[in-house]
Design a protein around this motif. Structure first.
Motif, PDB file in Angstrom:
ATOM      1  N   ILE A 245       6.580   8.262 -15.117  1.00  0.00           N
ATOM      2  CA  ILE A 245       6.233   6.853 -15.386  1.00  0.00           C
ATOM      3  C   ILE A 245       5.061   6.436 -14.507  1.00  0.00           C
ATOM      4  O   ILE A 245       4.333   5.503 -14.827  1.00  0.00           O
ATOM      5  N   ILE A 246       4.873   7.160 -13.406  1.00  0.00           N
ATOM      6  CA  ILE A 246       3.702   6.938 -12.562  1.00  0.00           C
ATOM      7  C   ILE A 246       3.396   8.207 -11.791  1.00  0.00           C
ATOM      8  O   ILE A 246       4.297   8.946 -11.391  1.00  0.00           O
ATOM      9  N   LYS A 247       2.115   8.478 -11.645  1.00  0.00           N
ATOM     10  CA  LYS A 247       1.675   9.573 -10.789  1.00  0.00           C
ATOM     11  C   LYS A 247       1.205   8.945  -9.479  1.00  0.00           C
ATOM     12  O   LYS A 247       0.292   8.102  -9.493  1.00  0.00           O
ATOM     13  N   ALA A 248       1.887   9.306  -8.382  1.00  0.00           N
ATOM     14  CA  ALA A 248       1.596   8.677  -7.090  1.00  0.00           C
ATOM     15  C   ALA A 248       0.560   9.489  -6.324  1.00  0.00           C
ATOM     16  O   ALA A 248       0.578  10.728  -6.355  1.00  0.00           O
ATOM     17  N   TYR A 249      -0.350   8.780  -5.630  1.00  0.00           N
ATOM     18  CA  TYR A 249      -1.426   9.414  -4.873  1.00  0.00           C
ATOM     19  C   TYR A 249      -1.328   9.013  -3.406  1.00  0.00           C
ATOM     20  O   TYR A 249      -1.032   7.858  -3.094  1.00  0.00           O
ATOM     21  N   GLY A 250      -1.591   9.945  -2.505  1.00  0.00           N
ATOM     22  CA  GLY A 250      -1.670   9.641  -1.075  1.00  0.00           C
ATOM     23  C   GLY A 250      -2.706  10.517  -0.403  1.00  0.00           C
ATOM     24  O   GLY A 250      -2.843  11.697  -0.754  1.00  0.00           O
TER      25      GLY A 250
END
Lengths: 357, 357, 357
Positions: A245-250
């Motif tokens: 549902i979301i691709k998280a970036y850090g």
């Protein structure tokens, strides 16, 4: 795996008889053209309307070739150059990894490659630096457009932050269960005994280590480039995780500029939310100047990507830069950034179209 | 006769339906990428590690087109430019056959051609000068890398020694039983009545005569380029004979530089020894400065070519330059030569890879 | 409709096994190479022999791509650059629509396109200005060679007279019964609040309206480019009518240069007479300087085009320039014009060859 399209050469007004060609190896021509209209406003510097290249994807064209040598060995090359559709001009490169840049036809990527399925790949020439890959892959705005984190991560890291010339690259094979490493040693190409002591300027060493699983992508990289006025040392670590549902970036980066003694850290958190074939992307970026937080700044960006096809997209991005009292960071514009007064804010909105071939 | 390979255009992530194209005439895209790591040491100047382009074969890319006009007549063109894989930059050209060079996309070869099977070929544009062909063909190191004889043969012969712009070339047809001739008249493109008297600068005339038999290749060439400060006159003669166990090379060149009155002669003896699909090559070069032998120098070079395929090769070359008391010749490096002190020696070792498409 | 020819990549000395590629969309590589020998004589400046590019057709190379998006919508791009065969160098572009030009790989045309069969086409990037099309289409010498009207029509109209960078173009669809319109707004890409007041320099607006029937072609165009030193305003109207035995040409242009207050009008009458597959072309051009007819000039040109095929042509052109007492116009030469003394005459003769792919 790359898919193919035919290429043909036009002969205005002329039709003619068939002929077929044969090949064991191949050369691929590819490219991207991306142009956008940008509005920017910077406190103390007024406003600006402009047309900018590459708000979503780097405008470029290139050739890639491969030749199967048998026994798991293959030779190949890549030639890739910037091409800015707004004015038709190309990019630049530093031929010795120092500040001065010259016009360069294939200044983005230009190398000869020898690749073994078991032992990995060696590249000789110019390509992205190991540290660059993390900055690029772990920014939802891939270092482009008004939302680009490059104004924090690349600005202070010098000419080798993006690419190194005269380089020997080594890349591990795809047989390590998702783990990979890349090493890069680049020559400044100078006689070591120069009278002014700059004989080692531009000598670069970099390393990247990472893992790429089903939904996880994580990597750390470090590099050092030698200059008599002081080395530039860069380390970063980042990743993405695809929650569907979301691709998280850090991303975290730390850069030490020897010439000034200044040390900067950059923090990025962001995401990409699929909307059918389209996507919403956003990021929050913070730059911290070690020892002087009055030079800190924050960048907020949100954008939408509307895909007309797998090759052609429309996009819009809005970004806001908040500078602390002594900072005067501007957002990224290929037409030249609109720089606010110290402590001022910078706002940008961008609408563009990109087509790939 | 040239063989073919397919070319296609990539569409990242996209597959699609077939289509075939038709042709009577054709355009060929071709190229070479060659990168090498070089170590050089020059007495009085210390040492240098560098990455250099084109140690075995000229890095370049180009397009060639031909159109059959019928009746033994054909039209065509060649566009060929330098491309240095070490940094992605291209080459330069003099647009008026004088010293100043400008960045040039297709500065190696760029001409329109009209060819008759009976009467020969006319080319309008920029191409290699008649004298250049002998220097290139009769040096086992083809004027490239640390073993290149170019540091003797091209250094003093000026900007038109390699190529001439604004040229009318005539080449004899292939019907003369192995004998051939090439003429080249090039315009400096200047008004003849310039106040400073340089109106004829860059006007060039050159001629090459030769024979090519089964195992023998021999040719002589001469040229003169006009400058108010003094013409440059160049003559050379050379050849190769294939004894099968070894191909022998010989070359003599004499250059008179009008501006300085200096006259230089270059002597080359060399060979290429086939080792299966590979080859050993070597040369001994002597430069003699007429009237001042203290400016003489000698260059010794030996190398090995290891062919991974007909297209991809590895190579290694070692060279040694011995300068007389007043001479300070350095060996050829695209990254910039390491020049020894007067009378000093220069040593170089180079390992590289080249791939052709 | 464009016809196709195969393109292939050469592998010197190597033959190999078949492979076929697939495509839904396509990229076309095309080009023109034109080189000519020119003689010019200008009173007070003597004579000049030179080799010049593009006497009949603009020497160039380019890529065009299209992608069918369905529903009458298509995306595409054009990349087209100058390439001068006489010396292999490319062209230039102004990146901000002001005087300064930089070397530009695809400086002729460079844009991304989105096209609807019903609603027309939008282009973002760099392309010919609306006013340019009339100057080009309604001159039998298409602004090229010694007979070119460009020395009158383009000389005073500034850098945007031919092309505009950073542009939004709109072109009407082909559904208006032969009527068409093109609008062009281009950004100077400068911050509006520059201290020196040049913030709007290079902002351009242009419009072209026309009709194209069976034998008739007519169009009017106007443009204004903003500079603090004074805008440049350009209007023109022209057309051709094909009487079969002769195609008649007519053009009028008026240019007002704000910086100097000078106003120039250009008048052209010309024709193209088919001679089997060949053609005779001629034109009479008059430049009138408003308020000072002592600065007027006239240009007379006649030429012959001999077509060896649909792709390859030979041509010859002769031209004569008559300057009034204070005028010193020279005819167009890519190698640099030979400028006569004030009130002097200029004569030129040109023979060339052009091949297209």
């Amino acid at each position: 795996m790359m898919k193919k399209r035919k290429i043909f050469v036009s002969a205005a007004l002329l039709g003619s008889a068939t002929s077929v060609t044969y090949a064991q190896s191949s050369v691929t021509i590819y490219g991207v053209l991306d142009a956008a209209v940008t509005y920017a406003h910077a406190s103390g510097a007024g406003s600006k309307f402009s047309m900018d290249s590459s708000g979503l994807s780097s405008s470029k064209f290139g050739l890639i070739g491969t030749e199967d040598l048998g026994g798991g060995l293959s030779a190949g090359f890549t030639l890739e150059g910037d091409i800015y559709p707004t004015n038709g001009t190309g990019g630049t490169a530093s031929v010795d990894n120092t500040a001065a840049a010259t016009s360069s036809l294939f200044g983005r990527r230009s190398f000869v490659s020898l690749k073994s399925k078991q032992y990995g790949e060696i590249r000789l020439g110019r390509d992205f630096s190991p540290t660059y890959w993390n900055l690029f892959l772990f920014d939802p705005f891939v270092l482009l457009g008004v939302g680009s984190s490059s104004v924090f991560t690349l600005a202070s890291a010098g000419v080798t932050a993006a690419r190194t010339s005269n380089s020997v690259f080594y890349l591990t094979p795809d047989t390590l269960g998702g783990f990979f490493a890349e090493g890069d040693y680049a020559f400044g190409n100078k006689p070591y005994d120069l009278a002014d002591g700059t004989g080692h300027d531009g000598n670069f060493a970099g390393l990247r280590l990472g893992y790429e699983g089903h939904d996880l992508r994580v990597a750390a990289a470090m590099s050092n480039v030698t200059y008599k006025v002081g080395d530039i040392r860069e380390i970063n670590v980042g990743g993405t995780y695809d929650f569907k549902i979301i691709k998280a970036y850090g991303l975290y980066q730390n850069v030490r500029v020897g010439s000034s003694g200044r040390i900067q850290s950059t923090y990025l958190l962001g995401g990409m939310i699929p909307v059918g074939p389209d996507a919403i992307r956003f990021s929050v970026n913070r730059l911290h100047e070690h020892g002087d937080s009055s030079r800190d700044a924050m960048l907020f960006a949100v954008g939408y990507i509307y895909n007309l096809s797998k090759r052609t997209s429309l996009y819009g991005t809005a970004a806001f830069m908040a500078n602390h009292s002594k900072a005067a960071y501007a957002m990224s514009q290929t037409s030249g950034a609109l720089t606010p007064e110290a402590g001022g804010n910078d706002t940008g909105v961008q609408f563009g179209i990109v087509t790939r071939f």
